[in-house]
Design a protein around this motif. Sequence first.
Motif, PDB file in Angstrom:
ATOM      1  N   VAL A  30      -3.402   8.374   1.221  1.00  0.00           N
ATOM      2  CA  VAL A  30      -3.172   6.961   0.948  1.00  0.00           C
ATOM      3  C   VAL A  30      -1.815   6.521   1.489  1.00  0.00           C
ATOM      4  CG1 VAL A  30      -4.652   6.892  -1.087  1.00  0.00           C
ATOM      5  CG2 VAL A  30      -2.244   7.420  -1.341  1.00  0.00           C
ATOM      6  N   CYS A  31      -1.705   5.253   1.760  1.00  0.00           N
ATOM      7  CA  CYS A  31      -0.466   4.664   2.267  1.00  0.00           C
ATOM      8  C   CYS A  31       0.608   4.746   1.178  1.00  0.00           C
ATOM      9  CB  CYS A  31      -0.740   3.207   2.637  1.00  0.00           C
ATOM     10  SG  CYS A  31       0.706   2.291   3.180  1.00  0.00           S
ATOM     11  N   PRO A  32       1.806   5.245   1.504  1.00  0.00           N
ATOM     12  CA  PRO A  32       2.862   5.355   0.496  1.00  0.00           C
ATOM     13  C   PRO A  32       3.434   3.993   0.082  1.00  0.00           C
ATOM     14  CG  PRO A  32       3.658   6.079   2.628  1.00  0.00           C
ATOM     15  CD  PRO A  32       2.198   5.820   2.778  1.00  0.00           C
ATOM     16  N   ILE A  33       3.140   2.939   0.807  1.00  0.00           N
ATOM     17  CA  ILE A  33       3.655   1.615   0.478  1.00  0.00           C
ATOM     18  C   ILE A  33       2.695   0.849  -0.423  1.00  0.00           C
ATOM     19  CG2 ILE A  33       4.434  -0.611   1.434  1.00  0.00           C
ATOM     20  CD1 ILE A  33       6.288   1.777   2.099  1.00  0.00           C
ATOM     21  N   CYS A  34       1.414   0.742  -0.029  1.00  0.00           N
ATOM     22  CA  CYS A  34       0.478  -0.098  -0.781  1.00  0.00           C
ATOM     23  C   CYS A  34      -0.670   0.667  -1.445  1.00  0.00           C
ATOM     24  CB  CYS A  34      -0.088  -1.183   0.137  1.00  0.00           C
ATOM     25  SG  CYS A  34      -1.209  -0.526   1.399  1.00  0.00           S
ATOM     26  N   GLN A  35      -0.748   1.954  -1.219  1.00  0.00           N
ATOM     27  CA  GLN A  35      -1.761   2.828  -1.819  1.00  0.00           C
ATOM     28  C   GLN A  35      -3.175   2.626  -1.267  1.00  0.00           C
ATOM     29  OE1 GLN A  35      -0.422   5.277  -3.675  1.00  0.00           O
ATOM     30  NE2 GLN A  35       1.447   4.194  -3.176  1.00  0.00           N
ATOM     31  N   LYS A  36      -3.352   1.894  -0.165  1.00  0.00           N
ATOM     32  CA  LYS A  36      -4.655   1.773   0.483  1.00  0.00           C
ATOM     33  C   LYS A  36      -4.881   3.038   1.312  1.00  0.00           C
ATOM     34  CE  LYS A  36      -4.592  -3.242   0.937  1.00  0.00           C
ATOM     35  NZ  LYS A  36      -4.557  -4.364   1.900  1.00  0.00           N
ATOM     36  N   PRO A  37      -6.122   3.304   1.705  1.00  0.00           N
ATOM     37  CA  PRO A  37      -6.372   4.482   2.556  1.00  0.00           C
ATOM     38  C   PRO A  37      -5.578   4.378   3.864  1.00  0.00           C
ATOM     39  CG  PRO A  37      -8.431   3.596   1.705  1.00  0.00           C
ATOM     40  CD  PRO A  37      -7.357   2.616   1.338  1.00  0.00           C
ATOM     41  N   SER A  38      -5.007   5.480   4.291  1.00  0.00           N
ATOM     42  CA  SER A  38      -4.208   5.463   5.522  1.00  0.00           C
ATOM     43  C   SER A  38      -5.106   5.338   6.741  1.00  0.00           C
ATOM     44  CB  SER A  38      -3.342   6.710   5.626  1.00  0.00           C
ATOM     45  OG  SER A  38      -4.144   7.847   5.752  1.00  0.00           O
ATOM     46  N   ASP A  39      -4.533   4.815   7.808  1.00  0.00           N
ATOM     47  CA  ASP A  39      -5.242   4.610   9.060  1.00  0.00           C
ATOM     48  C   ASP A  39      -4.762   5.637  10.065  1.00  0.00           C
ATOM     49  OD1 ASP A  39      -6.872   3.118  10.985  1.00  0.00           O
ATOM     50  OD2 ASP A  39      -4.959   2.468  11.828  1.00  0.00           O
ATOM     51  N   SER A  42      -1.243   0.375   7.960  1.00  0.00           N
ATOM     52  CA  SER A  42      -1.105  -0.655   8.982  1.00  0.00           C
ATOM     53  C   SER A  42       0.309  -0.659   9.546  1.00  0.00           C
ATOM     54  CB  SER A  42      -1.397  -2.029   8.372  1.00  0.00           C
ATOM     55  OG  SER A  42      -0.409  -2.332   7.396  1.00  0.00           O
ATOM     56  N   LYS A  43       0.499  -1.402  10.620  1.00  0.00           N
ATOM     57  CA  LYS A  43       1.831  -1.555  11.207  1.00  0.00           C
ATOM     58  C   LYS A  43       2.744  -2.274  10.217  1.00  0.00           C
ATOM     59  CE  LYS A  43       4.299  -3.193  15.285  1.00  0.00           C
ATOM     60  NZ  LYS A  43       5.537  -2.739  14.719  1.00  0.00           N
ATOM     61  N   ARG A  44       2.200  -3.194   9.455  1.00  0.00           N
ATOM     62  CA  ARG A  44       2.987  -3.932   8.465  1.00  0.00           C
ATOM     63  C   ARG A  44       3.643  -2.977   7.463  1.00  0.00           C
ATOM     64  NH1 ARG A  44       2.123  -5.429   3.342  1.00  0.00           N
ATOM     65  NH2 ARG A  44       3.243  -7.243   2.567  1.00  0.00           N
ATOM     66  N   CYS A  45       2.864  -2.064   6.916  1.00  0.00           N
ATOM     67  CA  CYS A  45       3.423  -1.105   5.951  1.00  0.00           C
ATOM     68  C   CYS A  45       4.417  -0.161   6.628  1.00  0.00           C
ATOM     69  CB  CYS A  45       2.306  -0.328   5.258  1.00  0.00           C
ATOM     70  SG  CYS A  45       1.461  -1.302   3.982  1.00  0.00           S
ATOM     71  N   ALA A  46       4.155   0.225   7.870  1.00  0.00           N
ATOM     72  CA  ALA A  46       5.099   1.073   8.604  1.00  0.00           C
ATOM     73  C   ALA A  46       6.418   0.324   8.801  1.00  0.00           C
ATOM     74  CB  ALA A  46       4.508   1.481   9.947  1.00  0.00           C
TER      75      ALA A  46
END
Length: 50
Positions: A3-12, A20-24
């Motif tokens: 999962v994304c460490p910023i928003c907890q959605k599945p990572s891409d 996403s690039k936004r979270c990066a």
Amino acid sequence: MSVCPICQKPSDKQHRPFCSKRCADIDLGRWLTEGYVVPARPTAEEDEEE
């Protein structure tokens, strides 16, 4: 799946470990504004300065 460490959605796959690039970019901004810190012990040089 991780999962994304910023928003907890599945990572891409393209932006791993983010979703996403936004979270990066949010993560990069936190590093650049010192929102994150890496703890460290003072070195011998820093001890002498004090």
